[in-house]
Design an enzyme around this catalytic site. Structure first.
Site, PDB file in Angstrom:
ATOM      1  CG  ASP A  81      -0.318  -0.263   2.519  1.00  0.00           C
ATOM      2  OD1 ASP A  81       0.627  -0.834   2.594  1.00  0.00           O
ATOM      3  OD2 ASP A  81      -0.699   0.400   3.528  1.00  0.00           O
ATOM      4  CD  GLU A 139       3.080  -1.288   7.840  1.00  0.00           C
ATOM      5  OE1 GLU A 139       3.329  -1.531   8.972  1.00  0.00           O
ATOM      6  OE2 GLU A 139       3.266  -0.290   7.173  1.00  0.00           O
TER       7      GLU A 139
HETATM    8 NI    NI Z   1       6.253   1.216   5.647  1.00  0.00          NI
END
Ligand code: NI
Length: 392
Positions: A81, A139
């Site tokens: 991401d 994340e």
């Molecule tokens: Ni990172």
């Protein structure tokens, strides 16, 4: 075997840079990595791996089957991401999505994961056991790892490897950390309720703003006097709201904060420790409170044996002077730690700094990566995977 891995990675280098630039120019926010996941799945399928999509919402899992001689299963985790940041670099492959940028190097991580799979698939020898590649979403919002785990990606996993870029380590070098790599990060929401009144008559009111200031001061002082100074705690109140007029005593204050710690025992005791301080101050001055302490991610604790494998792989591949043993952890957070509740693992730092230009920090709109790091990352990871099977 190291020279085979290096040869294949060197031949793949132009393709890997192309992959990284494609991902960099098409960044997607946490939980929305649809195009990235489809692209990743395409690359993996073309190497002959068995690929599963939509694992952990937008994650991808691929397996490289081993000969079965060794029953252990090794996972390699990378994240996909990007961040809600408007890119301000002048790269010709800069973000094409307004307000979204790969400013944390997850484009590099994904490429390292793909490159590792490509190299191992092309080696022409079966590994003794199976490698499971995890391409994780979200994340940055600390959600992706738990989504992946809920979908069963850690079933049968014996050990797990991970990687994160680091701009203060030069490209071509690797950072190895024994023990704590990142901090536990929890969220704090505290509401203090007093009683409103005239600004000139404090004795007839319970001033929530003043009590909130006492609470903040007490928490900061208590860290220095009651927490072990060798086991750091950082408590930051980043947002505070209260009051309606200059001459009206506020009846409510809401505070939001983040709490960081490294030592698991310290982390475990923090909610109770904070509540005790808040409760005693509120009781002293007659205020009420509600405290909502939300556990975020625990600290990443690198496993000593697996970290040794990673260090040995990096040192053999690049020579000891390109391997930095990191003496300090970071108080940043990383949801890689959630996988470590299921199997031991280690995460290394991949240098992406370049001494010839400014090295902006992670999450900066001008964050840059030395692309030489991609081959360094791929070879280090692939060789560590190879070495894993020869270490009992
Ligand atoms: Ni990172």
């Amino acid at each position: 075997m190291l020279s085979t891995i290096k040869d294949i990675a060197a031949k793949l280098a132009p393709r890997l840079i192309e992959i990284r630039r494609h991902i960099h120019s098409h960044p997607e926010l946490s939980g929305q990595e649809y195009q990235t996941a489809a692209y990743v799945a395409g690359v993996l399928s073309s190497c002959g791996l068995h690929v599963q999509e939509l694992v952990g919402k937008t994650g991808v899992v691929a397996e490289l089957a081993g000969s079965g001689e060794d029953a252990r299963l090794l996972a390699v985790r990378t994240d996909m991401d990007a961040l809600p940041i408007h890119e301000r670099t002048d790269l010709d492959f800069k973000s094409r999505s307004l307000g979204i940028m790969h400013a944390c190097g997850h484009d590099v991580h994904t490429t390292v994961g793909l490159g590792t799979a490509m190299v191992l698939a092309q080696m022409g020898v079966l590994l003794p056991g199976t490698v499971r590649f995890l391409f994780q979403p979200a994340e940055e919002t600390a959600q992706g790892a738990s989504w992946m785990i809920r979908d069963g990606v850690m079933e049968d996993v014996t050990s797990i490897f991970g990687v994160h870029v680091f701009p203060t380590i030069p490209g071509g070098s690797v950072g190895i950390r024994y023990g704590a790599l990142t901090a536990a990060a929890d969220d704090l929401e505290l509401m203090i309720t007093g009683e409103s009144g005239h600004g000139a008559r404090p004795h007839e009111a319970i001033d929530a703003i003043w009590i909130a200031s006492q609470v903040i001061t007490a928490l900061q002082q208590a860290i220095s006097r009651t927490q072990n100074p060798l086991r750091p705690v950082v408590l930051t109140i980043g947002q505070i709201q209260g009051g309606r007029a200059p001459n009206v005593i506020a009846d409510q204050v809401r505070m939001l904060g983040t709490v960081r710690s490294l030592h698991p025992e310290t982390s475990a005791n923090l909610p109770e420790w904070i509540e005790h301080i808040v409760a005693s101050i509120c009781a002293t001055y007659g205020a009420k409170y509600t405290l909502n302490y939300r556990r975020g991610v625990p600290s990443v604790q690198n496993d000593p044996g697996l970290t040794q494998i990673m260090e040995a792989a990096a040192s053999e591949a690049w020579g000891g002077d390109r391997v930095q043993i990191l003496l300090e952890p970071s108080l940043g957070a990383e949801d890689f730690s959630l996988y470590l509740d299921h199997a031991p693992g280690t995460m290394f730092r991949l240098g992406v700094g370049n001494p010839d230009r400014p090295n902006y920090p992670l999450h900066h709109p001008q964050f840059l990566v030395d692309e030489a790091a991609i081959v360094t990352g791929v070879v280090t990871m692939a060789y560590a995977v190879y070495k894993y099977w020869s270490t009992p």
